[in-house]
Design a protein around this motif. Sequence first.
Motif, PDB file in Angstrom:
ATOM      1  N   UNK A 101       0.640  -1.298   0.121  1.00 44.82           N
ATOM      2  CA  UNK A 101      -0.398  -0.149  -0.206  1.00 44.82           C
ATOM      3  C   UNK A 101       1.343   1.034  -0.290  1.00 44.82           C
ATOM      4  N   UNK A 102       2.266   1.500   0.544  1.00 48.26           N
ATOM      5  CA  UNK A 102       2.976   2.915   1.350  1.00 48.26           C
ATOM      6  C   UNK A 102       3.409   2.315  -0.412  1.00 48.26           C
ATOM      7  N   UNK A 103       3.836   1.366  -0.953  1.00 49.76           N
ATOM      8  CA  UNK A 103       5.001   1.762  -2.138  1.00 49.76           C
ATOM      9  C   UNK A 103       3.829   1.965  -2.793  1.00 49.76           C
ATOM     10  N   UNK A 104       3.178   2.091  -3.420  1.00 51.35           N
ATOM     11  CA  UNK A 104       2.216   1.846  -4.163  1.00 51.35           C
ATOM     12  C   UNK A 104       1.578   3.883  -4.171  1.00 51.35           C
ATOM     13  N   UNK A 105       1.207   4.159  -3.235  1.00 51.83           N
ATOM     14  CA  UNK A 105       1.061   5.668  -2.968  1.00 51.83           C
ATOM     15  C   UNK A 105       2.386   6.644  -3.424  1.00 51.83           C
ATOM     16  N   UNK A 106       3.576   5.813  -2.872  1.00 49.87           N
ATOM     17  CA  UNK A 106       4.665   6.984  -2.656  1.00 49.87           C
ATOM     18  C   UNK A 106       4.941   6.337  -4.272  1.00 49.87           C
ATOM     19  N   UNK A 107       4.723   6.269  -5.228  1.00 50.09           N
ATOM     20  CA  UNK A 107       4.952   5.389  -6.504  1.00 50.09           C
ATOM     21  C   UNK A 107       4.378   6.453  -7.396  1.00 50.09           C
ATOM     22  N   UNK A 108       2.748   6.747  -7.503  1.00 51.87           N
ATOM     23  CA  UNK A 108       1.755   7.657  -7.644  1.00 51.87           C
ATOM     24  C   UNK A 108       2.123   9.257  -6.940  1.00 51.87           C
ATOM     25  N   UNK A 109       1.993   9.195  -5.840  1.00 47.59           N
ATOM     26  CA  UNK A 109       2.928  10.663  -5.814  1.00 47.59           C
ATOM     27  C   UNK A 109       3.913  11.086  -6.150  1.00 47.59           C
ATOM     28  N   UNK A 110       4.787  10.472  -6.389  1.00 45.36           N
ATOM     29  CA  UNK A 110       6.255  10.541  -6.380  1.00 45.36           C
ATOM     30  C   UNK A 110       5.676  11.129  -8.447  1.00 45.36           C
ATOM     31  N   UNK A 111       5.180  10.599  -8.894  1.00 44.35           N
ATOM     32  CA  UNK A 111       4.961  10.780 -10.150  1.00 44.35           C
ATOM     33  C   UNK A 111       3.840  11.968 -10.587  1.00 44.35           C
ATOM     34  N   UNK A 112       2.797  12.610  -9.995  1.00 47.88           N
ATOM     35  CA  UNK A 112       1.353  13.276 -10.012  1.00 47.88           C
ATOM     36  C   UNK A 112       2.498  14.768  -9.511  1.00 47.88           C
ATOM     37  N   UNK A 113       3.003  14.868  -8.357  1.00 45.94           N
ATOM     38  CA  UNK A 113       4.207  15.954  -8.239  1.00 45.94           C
ATOM     39  C   UNK A 113       4.767  16.977  -8.533  1.00 45.94           C
ATOM     40  N   UNK A 114       5.565  15.871  -9.503  1.00 56.49           N
ATOM     41  CA  UNK A 114       7.180  15.685 -10.658  1.00 56.49           C
ATOM     42  C   UNK A 114       5.943  16.459 -11.801  1.00 56.49           C
ATOM     43  N   UNK A 115       4.621  16.150 -11.982  1.00 52.27           N
ATOM     44  CA  UNK A 115       4.148  16.674 -13.544  1.00 52.27           C
ATOM     45  C   UNK A 115       4.133  18.283 -13.874  1.00 52.27           C
ATOM     46  N   UNK A 116       4.591  18.768 -14.525  1.00 50.73           N
ATOM     47  CA  UNK A 116       4.905  20.498 -14.456  1.00 50.73           C
ATOM     48  C   UNK A 116       3.275  20.688 -15.204  1.00 50.73           C
ATOM     49  N   UNK A 117       2.778  20.126 -15.889  1.00 49.83           N
ATOM     50  CA  UNK A 117       0.892  20.455 -16.373  1.00 49.83           C
ATOM     51  C   UNK A 117      -0.668  20.439 -15.456  1.00 49.83           C
ATOM     52  N   UNK A 118       0.243  19.845 -14.235  1.00 47.41           N
ATOM     53  CA  UNK A 118      -0.489  20.544 -13.189  1.00 47.41           C
ATOM     54  C   UNK A 118      -0.249  21.125 -12.235  1.00 47.41           C
ATOM     55  N   UNK A 119      -1.452  21.783 -12.025  1.00 48.61           N
ATOM     56  CA  UNK A 119      -1.506  23.007 -10.541  1.00 48.61           C
ATOM     57  C   UNK A 119      -1.554  22.578  -9.847  1.00 48.61           C
ATOM     58  N   UNK A 120      -1.806  20.739  -9.443  1.00 50.32           N
ATOM     59  CA  UNK A 120      -2.230  20.243  -8.067  1.00 50.32           C
ATOM     60  C   UNK A 120      -2.821  19.269  -8.318  1.00 50.32           C
ATOM     61  N   UNK A 121      -3.300  18.229  -7.205  1.00 51.26           N
ATOM     62  CA  UNK A 121      -4.043  17.009  -7.047  1.00 51.26           C
ATOM     63  C   UNK A 121      -4.788  17.051  -6.139  1.00 51.26           C
ATOM     64  N   UNK A 122      -5.778  16.297  -5.662  1.00 54.91           N
ATOM     65  CA  UNK A 122      -6.518  15.355  -5.270  1.00 54.91           C
ATOM     66  C   UNK A 122      -6.444  13.870  -5.005  1.00 54.91           C
ATOM     67  N   UNK A 123      -5.971  13.609  -3.969  1.00 56.28           N
ATOM     68  CA  UNK A 123      -5.647  12.259  -3.249  1.00 56.28           C
ATOM     69  C   UNK A 123      -6.751  11.195  -3.426  1.00 56.28           C
ATOM     70  N   UNK A 124      -7.651  10.362  -3.606  1.00 55.18           N
ATOM     71  CA  UNK A 124      -8.920   9.817  -3.002  1.00 55.18           C
ATOM     72  C   UNK A 124      -8.171   8.569  -2.640  1.00 55.18           C
ATOM     73  N   UNK A 125      -8.435   8.349  -1.191  1.00 52.55           N
ATOM     74  CA  UNK A 125      -9.929   9.114  -0.617  1.00 52.55           C
ATOM     75  C   UNK A 125      -8.873   9.231   0.871  1.00 52.55           C
ATOM     76  N   UNK A 126      -9.492  10.285   1.837  1.00 51.29           N
ATOM     77  CA  UNK A 126      -8.981  10.733   2.901  1.00 51.29           C
ATOM     78  C   UNK A 126      -9.055   9.479   4.157  1.00 51.29           C
ATOM     79  N   UNK A 127     -10.563   9.359   3.896  1.00 48.85           N
ATOM     80  CA  UNK A 127     -10.668   7.310   5.479  1.00 48.85           C
ATOM     81  C   UNK A 127     -11.561   6.545   4.161  1.00 48.85           C
TER      82      UNK A 127
END
Length: 586
Positions: free
Chosen positions: A528-554
């Motif tokens: 779970x941690x590995x999959x979350x970190x891998x997705x956030x690593x990519x999404x955080x670095x994409x210059x196209x995006x002005x932000x993101x919203x991960x699904x979900x809180x709880x």
Amino acid sequence: MEDFAYPRPQLVRADWTCLNGSWDFSYDDQRRYRGPKDEIAWERTIKVPFPPEAVASGIGDTGFHSVCWYRRVISLATRGPRTLLHFGAVDYAATVWVNGELVARHEGGHTPFYADITAALLPGEEQVIVVRAEDDPADLAKPRGKQDWQLDPHSIWYPRTTGIWQTVWLEPVGATYIKSLRWTPIFEGFEIGCEILAAGDITSGLTVEVKLSHGSKLLADDVYLLVGQEANRKIALSDPGIDDSRNELLWSPERPILLDAELTLRCGDVELDRVRSYTALRSVSVNRDRFMLNGRPYHLRLVLDQGYWPDTIMTAPSDDALRRDVELAKAMGFNGVRKHQKIEDPRYLYWADRLGLLVWEEMPSCYAFSPLAVTRMVREWTEAIERDYSHPCIIVWVAFNESWGVPNLTATQAHRNAVEALYHMTRVLDATRPVIGNDGWEASATDLLGIHDYDADPQRIAARYELTDPVTTLFDRRRPGGRILTLDGFPHRGQPIILTEFGGIAFDPSAPAHHTWGYSRANTAEAFEQAYRALLNVVSELPMFSGFCYTQFADTFQEANGLLNADRSPKIPIERIHAATRNLPL
């Protein structure tokens, strides 16, 4: 709720009475009763404000019930010239009697209403309040958000919420009182707009004194004459003219600076009403392809938050639980939440204001398109914007989600008209915040372009959005979720692009996989941690995006794709979630 905080945090009076607690209760499946004069069979008691579907209400009945009744006998030892009865929210249509006299009707399950019950009060202390709540579980033409229309929750829909689900309270006021208060930060002029509306016995010569302070420092102390029922003024603050000094007064998640306010309504030297409030100086806007906070580009790190609890459903267990949710979102590394398909309790917005958390507010969807559905949406959305306009934490309004309620946007002009109409209406009601017409895909009128993409492969996400010509490649050829991103006639105009739903990794080792929902799945905490970190690593670095919203809180009922379990315990150490969200090394 076990602790009863003042339910309207931006217009606070010292004297009020909470009516949460034990009420008489009865279902009326056959619709036998017309009013309190009928011999209603008060067969049960319920703990308000928890809905009857919730275990915490003492009933816990999740079956189909379209009408229910409430009764409370109160003791009113003292009273003011006027007495107001408030309801935070009743789902869906409410009728209220006091001592057998009709005092209020309200339609809309997420917004507040009140009644001046002075004329209905009887001599002596004992008064009787009766409420009828009608909420047809099969009605898809009303704003219902994530409330399931099937008997048992399925897919991404949850148990229903019927009747009273937010605080009920009494408030004595004077013959003339402050009815509403609206704050507008004006960043460019370093000013605060203040709109005050009085109610009751309106006479000439009414004045209102407005004091603004920051800590012990008095910023303004002005007196305004009311013209008719209202005063509308701009309060100029001393602008230091340089960012380092300006930041001492600017609100942001990193520095949630609130300005305390006290307002006193008078007629001559006679004090009629006194309220406490707060506001903040901040701006949100769009500049080319970036979201802007206080005039600077600001990268949004949001988490999708549905605002449900296992034993209380849409009602928070306590005010402390609302505060804890804000604290947890920040502790996990997010600077904001997208409140999904729910108009959240004002106490949540209070804690977001005070602790520093950005909030996207989203209109709960209808699921059938008709003139009635649109009329209901317009009325309730208008009330929601009016209720929450002054909260500095709210930075975006979202009218529709994923074409819910308007499923034929590509082919039906009336559906497109509904989205465009709600977008423009929202911009009229609030010209200070960006508005999204339809989040996820099939966008038309919008200030931000939200994309929903639950691809679990980080490499495919990277390839899809690492584009040199997104207009040609992404918008014209590729279709995340199988949907076009913009409708014909509404090409991408350079608005900021935000990945507003992604992830949804399910992880719940305590339940069989076929009993839980997720867009992808992890079988161990490490995976779970590995999959979350891998997705956030990519999404955080994409210059196209002005932000993101991960699904979900709880986790939310059968949806097991939260970063937290349903009880808000973290699935992996929270400091590791924080590091992955911020794309930081451990």
